[in-house]
Design a protein around this motif. Structure first.
Motif, short mmCIF file in Angstrom:
data_model
loop_
_atom_site.label_atom_id
_atom_site.label_comp_id
_atom_site.label_asym_id
_atom_site.label_seq_id
_atom_site.Cartn_x
_atom_site.Cartn_y
_atom_site.Cartn_z
N VAL A 112 0.84 -1.21 0.00
CA VAL A 112 0.00 0.00 0.00
C VAL A 112 0.87 1.25 0.00
O VAL A 112 0.65 2.19 -0.78
CB VAL A 112 -0.95 0.00 1.22
N LEU A 113 1.87 1.29 0.88
CA LEU A 113 2.76 2.45 0.96
C LEU A 113 3.51 2.66 -0.34
O LEU A 113 3.65 3.80 -0.82
CB LEU A 113 3.74 2.28 2.13
N PHE A 114 4.00 1.58 -0.92
CA PHE A 114 4.73 1.69 -2.17
C PHE A 114 3.84 2.25 -3.27
O PHE A 114 4.23 3.15 -4.03
CB PHE A 114 5.28 0.34 -2.59
N LEU A 115 2.62 1.73 -3.37
CA LEU A 115 1.73 2.18 -4.44
C LEU A 115 1.27 3.61 -4.26
O LEU A 115 1.13 4.35 -5.24
CB LEU A 115 0.53 1.24 -4.54
N LEU A 116 1.03 4.02 -3.02
CA LEU A 116 0.66 5.41 -2.79
C LEU A 116 1.81 6.34 -3.19
O LEU A 116 1.60 7.40 -3.79
CB LEU A 116 0.27 5.62 -1.33
N GLY A 161 -5.67 4.54 -11.24
CA GLY A 161 -5.71 3.09 -11.13
C GLY A 161 -4.83 2.56 -10.02
O GLY A 161 -5.21 1.64 -9.28
N ILE A 162 -3.66 3.15 -9.87
CA ILE A 162 -2.74 2.73 -8.80
C ILE A 162 -3.34 3.01 -7.43
O ILE A 162 -3.23 2.19 -6.50
CB ILE A 162 -1.38 3.44 -8.95
N ILE A 163 -4.01 4.16 -7.29
CA ILE A 163 -4.65 4.50 -6.01
C ILE A 163 -5.76 3.50 -5.70
O ILE A 163 -5.90 3.04 -4.55
CB ILE A 163 -5.21 5.93 -6.06
N ALA A 186 -4.26 0.35 -4.53
CA ALA A 186 -3.78 0.50 -3.15
C ALA A 186 -4.93 0.37 -2.16
O ALA A 186 -4.80 -0.28 -1.12
CB ALA A 186 -3.07 1.84 -2.99
N ILE A 187 -6.08 0.99 -2.49
CA ILE A 187 -7.26 0.91 -1.62
C ILE A 187 -7.75 -0.53 -1.54
O ILE A 187 -8.09 -1.03 -0.46
CB ILE A 187 -8.37 1.84 -2.13
#
Length: 214
Positions: free
Chosen positions: A85-89, A200-202, A205-206
Protein backbone atom coordinates in the motif's frame (compact mmCIF):
# COMPACT_ATOMS: atom_id res chain seq x y z
CA UNK A 1 -19.60 -22.22 -5.25
CA UNK A 2 -16.81 -24.31 -6.71
CA UNK A 3 -13.45 -22.55 -6.22
CA UNK A 4 -12.52 -23.21 -9.85
CA UNK A 5 -15.66 -21.40 -11.03
CA UNK A 6 -14.85 -18.54 -8.65
CA UNK A 7 -11.43 -18.19 -10.26
CA UNK A 8 -12.98 -18.16 -13.72
CA UNK A 9 -15.39 -15.44 -12.66
CA UNK A 10 -12.68 -13.10 -11.49
CA UNK A 11 -10.53 -13.53 -14.63
CA UNK A 12 -12.32 -10.75 -16.61
CA UNK A 13 -11.76 -8.20 -13.83
CA UNK A 14 -8.18 -9.35 -13.41
CA UNK A 15 -7.55 -9.21 -17.16
CA UNK A 16 -8.86 -5.64 -17.27
CA UNK A 17 -6.54 -4.67 -14.42
CA UNK A 18 -3.61 -6.30 -16.23
CA UNK A 19 -4.53 -4.46 -19.44
CA UNK A 20 -4.61 -1.09 -17.66
CA UNK A 21 -1.18 -1.85 -16.23
CA UNK A 22 0.15 -2.76 -19.69
CA UNK A 23 -1.16 0.28 -21.58
CA UNK A 24 0.38 2.86 -19.23
CA UNK A 25 3.35 4.53 -20.98
CA UNK A 26 6.52 3.23 -19.37
CA UNK A 27 9.70 1.31 -19.95
CA UNK A 28 7.87 -1.70 -21.41
CA UNK A 29 5.95 0.34 -24.00
CA UNK A 30 9.05 2.36 -24.86
CA UNK A 31 11.07 -0.83 -25.34
CA UNK A 32 8.47 -2.35 -27.67
CA UNK A 33 8.16 0.79 -29.79
CA UNK A 34 11.94 1.18 -30.02
CA UNK A 35 12.39 -2.43 -31.06
CA UNK A 36 9.65 -2.08 -33.67
CA UNK A 37 10.89 1.18 -35.16
CA UNK A 38 14.58 0.35 -35.17
CA UNK A 39 14.97 -3.40 -34.84
CA UNK A 40 11.96 -4.44 -36.92
CA UNK A 41 8.80 -6.41 -36.27
CA UNK A 42 10.57 -9.76 -35.77
CA UNK A 43 12.90 -8.39 -33.09
CA UNK A 44 9.98 -6.63 -31.40
CA UNK A 45 8.00 -9.87 -31.11
CA UNK A 46 10.98 -11.67 -29.57
CA UNK A 47 11.26 -8.83 -27.03
CA UNK A 48 7.56 -9.15 -26.25
CA UNK A 49 8.07 -12.90 -25.69
CA UNK A 50 10.85 -11.98 -23.28
CA UNK A 51 8.63 -9.49 -21.47
CA UNK A 52 5.84 -12.07 -21.09
CA UNK A 53 8.39 -14.62 -19.84
CA UNK A 54 9.38 -12.13 -17.16
CA UNK A 55 5.75 -11.90 -16.01
CA UNK A 56 5.60 -15.69 -15.75
CA UNK A 57 8.82 -15.73 -13.74
CA UNK A 58 7.47 -13.12 -11.33
CA UNK A 59 4.25 -15.13 -11.04
CA UNK A 60 6.08 -18.41 -10.42
CA UNK A 61 8.32 -16.89 -7.75
CA UNK A 62 5.31 -15.28 -6.10
CA UNK A 63 3.37 -18.56 -6.22
CA UNK A 64 6.16 -20.61 -4.66
CA UNK A 65 7.25 -18.06 -2.07
CA UNK A 66 3.90 -16.68 -0.94
CA UNK A 67 2.21 -20.07 -0.77
CA UNK A 68 4.75 -21.16 1.82
CA UNK A 69 4.80 -17.89 3.76
CA UNK A 70 1.07 -17.16 3.91
CA UNK A 71 0.28 -20.73 4.89
CA UNK A 72 2.19 -20.18 8.13
CA UNK A 73 1.79 -16.51 8.97
CA UNK A 74 -0.99 -13.96 8.70
CA UNK A 75 1.52 -11.43 10.05
CA UNK A 76 3.61 -11.89 6.91
CA UNK A 77 0.51 -11.22 4.81
CA UNK A 78 -0.23 -7.99 6.68
CA UNK A 79 3.37 -6.77 6.48
CA UNK A 80 3.44 -7.37 2.75
CA UNK A 81 0.03 -5.76 2.37
CA UNK A 82 0.95 -2.52 4.13
CA UNK A 83 4.32 -2.29 2.41
CA UNK A 84 2.52 -2.71 -0.91
CA UNK A 85 0.00 0.00 0.00
CA UNK A 86 2.76 2.45 0.96
CA UNK A 87 4.73 1.69 -2.17
CA UNK A 88 1.73 2.18 -4.44
CA UNK A 89 0.66 5.41 -2.79
CA UNK A 90 4.19 6.72 -3.27
CA UNK A 91 4.11 5.56 -6.88
CA UNK A 92 0.74 7.28 -7.41
CA UNK A 93 2.10 10.56 -6.00
CA UNK A 94 5.18 10.28 -8.21
CA UNK A 95 2.94 9.61 -11.20
CA UNK A 96 0.72 12.62 -10.42
CA UNK A 97 3.79 14.85 -10.15
CA UNK A 98 4.71 13.84 -13.69
CA UNK A 99 1.57 15.62 -14.90
CA UNK A 100 3.35 18.93 -14.21
CA UNK A 101 6.16 18.05 -16.58
CA UNK A 102 6.26 18.47 -20.31
CA UNK A 103 5.87 15.09 -21.96
CA UNK A 104 8.12 14.42 -24.91
CA UNK A 105 8.59 11.53 -27.26
CA UNK A 106 9.59 8.04 -26.29
CA UNK A 107 13.30 7.33 -26.38
CA UNK A 108 13.54 5.59 -29.75
CA UNK A 109 17.02 6.78 -30.61
CA UNK A 110 18.92 4.39 -28.38
CA UNK A 111 20.12 1.06 -29.71
CA UNK A 112 17.76 -1.79 -30.51
CA UNK A 113 18.47 -5.51 -30.44
CA UNK A 114 17.87 -7.27 -33.75
CA UNK A 115 19.31 -10.70 -32.95
CA UNK A 116 16.54 -13.03 -31.74
CA UNK A 117 18.31 -14.09 -28.53
CA UNK A 118 19.42 -10.55 -27.72
CA UNK A 119 15.93 -9.18 -28.41
CA UNK A 120 14.34 -11.82 -26.16
CA UNK A 121 16.89 -11.09 -23.42
CA UNK A 122 16.16 -7.35 -23.68
CA UNK A 123 12.44 -7.93 -23.15
CA UNK A 124 13.09 -10.33 -20.28
CA UNK A 125 15.48 -8.00 -18.45
CA UNK A 126 13.20 -5.01 -19.05
CA UNK A 127 10.42 -6.81 -17.22
CA UNK A 128 12.53 -8.33 -14.46
CA UNK A 129 13.86 -4.86 -13.58
CA UNK A 130 10.36 -3.34 -13.56
CA UNK A 131 9.41 -2.67 -9.95
CA UNK A 132 5.71 -2.34 -10.79
CA UNK A 133 5.71 -5.83 -12.30
CA UNK A 134 7.25 -7.23 -9.12
CA UNK A 135 4.81 -5.45 -6.80
CA UNK A 136 1.83 -6.52 -8.90
CA UNK A 137 2.92 -10.16 -8.82
CA UNK A 138 3.74 -10.25 -5.12
CA UNK A 139 1.18 -7.91 -3.56
CA UNK A 140 -1.82 -7.92 -5.89
CA UNK A 141 -2.22 -11.17 -7.79
CA UNK A 142 -2.76 -13.09 -4.50
CA UNK A 143 -5.74 -10.84 -3.69
CA UNK A 144 -7.60 -12.12 -6.76
CA UNK A 145 -7.23 -15.80 -5.85
CA UNK A 146 -10.43 -17.23 -4.28
CA UNK A 147 -10.01 -18.28 -0.65
CA UNK A 148 -10.69 -21.96 -1.25
CA UNK A 149 -8.51 -22.20 -4.35
CA UNK A 150 -4.85 -23.24 -4.14
CA UNK A 151 -2.92 -19.99 -3.65
CA UNK A 152 0.14 -21.18 -5.54
CA UNK A 153 -1.77 -22.44 -8.57
CA UNK A 154 -4.08 -19.43 -8.49
CA UNK A 155 -1.19 -16.97 -8.59
CA UNK A 156 0.52 -18.81 -11.43
CA UNK A 157 -2.66 -19.17 -13.51
CA UNK A 158 -3.44 -15.47 -13.12
CA UNK A 159 0.17 -14.65 -14.02
CA UNK A 160 -0.44 -16.62 -17.24
CA UNK A 161 -3.52 -14.47 -17.87
CA UNK A 162 -1.45 -11.32 -17.28
CA UNK A 163 1.28 -12.53 -19.63
CA UNK A 164 -1.32 -13.25 -22.32
CA UNK A 165 -2.96 -9.84 -21.93
CA UNK A 166 0.41 -8.09 -21.99
CA UNK A 167 1.52 -10.04 -25.07
CA UNK A 168 -1.73 -9.22 -26.87
CA UNK A 169 -1.46 -5.49 -26.14
CA UNK A 170 2.17 -5.23 -27.15
CA UNK A 171 1.50 -7.27 -30.28
CA UNK A 172 -1.19 -4.75 -31.19
CA UNK A 173 1.33 -1.94 -30.71
CA UNK A 174 3.81 -3.75 -32.98
CA UNK A 175 1.20 -4.18 -35.71
CA UNK A 176 0.24 -0.51 -35.42
CA UNK A 177 3.74 0.75 -34.66
CA UNK A 178 3.78 3.90 -36.78
CA UNK A 179 0.37 5.13 -35.68
CA UNK A 180 0.80 4.06 -32.05
CA UNK A 181 4.20 5.73 -31.74
CA UNK A 182 2.82 9.02 -33.03
CA UNK A 183 -0.33 8.73 -30.90
CA UNK A 184 1.45 7.83 -27.65
CA UNK A 185 4.05 10.54 -28.17
CA UNK A 186 1.42 13.30 -28.02
CA UNK A 187 1.74 15.25 -24.76
CA UNK A 188 -2.03 15.29 -24.15
CA UNK A 189 -2.31 11.55 -24.67
CA UNK A 190 0.61 10.88 -22.34
CA UNK A 191 -0.97 13.14 -19.71
CA UNK A 192 -4.34 11.40 -19.92
CA UNK A 193 -2.78 7.94 -19.69
CA UNK A 194 -0.58 9.06 -16.81
CA UNK A 195 -3.61 10.42 -14.97
CA UNK A 196 -5.48 7.17 -15.54
CA UNK A 197 -2.44 5.29 -14.32
CA UNK A 198 -2.28 7.31 -11.09
CA UNK A 199 -6.01 6.81 -10.43
CA UNK A 200 -5.71 3.09 -11.13
CA UNK A 201 -2.74 2.73 -8.80
CA UNK A 202 -4.65 4.50 -6.01
CA UNK A 203 -7.62 2.16 -6.51
CA UNK A 204 -5.30 -0.84 -6.38
CA UNK A 205 -3.78 0.50 -3.15
CA UNK A 206 -7.26 0.91 -1.62
CA UNK A 207 -8.23 -2.59 -2.71
CA UNK A 208 -5.08 -4.00 -1.17
CA UNK A 209 -5.67 -2.09 2.06
CA UNK A 210 -9.17 -3.54 2.38
CA UNK A 211 -8.09 -7.09 1.59
CA UNK A 212 -8.17 -9.77 4.28
CA UNK A 213 -5.77 -12.60 5.10
CA UNK A 214 -6.44 -15.90 3.39
Amino acid sequence: MNSGLQLLRIIPAFALTALLLAIVPGQGVAMVLRQSLIGGRRAAFFSVFGNSSGLLIWGAMSAVGLSAIFAKSHLAFNILKYLGVLFLLGLAIQTLLQLKREFGKFDVDSGAKTNAVAAYRLGLFTNLTNVKAAVFAVAFIPQFVPHHFSLGWGIFLLACVQATVSFSWYSFLIMMVDKSAIFLARPKVRRVLTGISAAGIILLAIGLLLSHPR
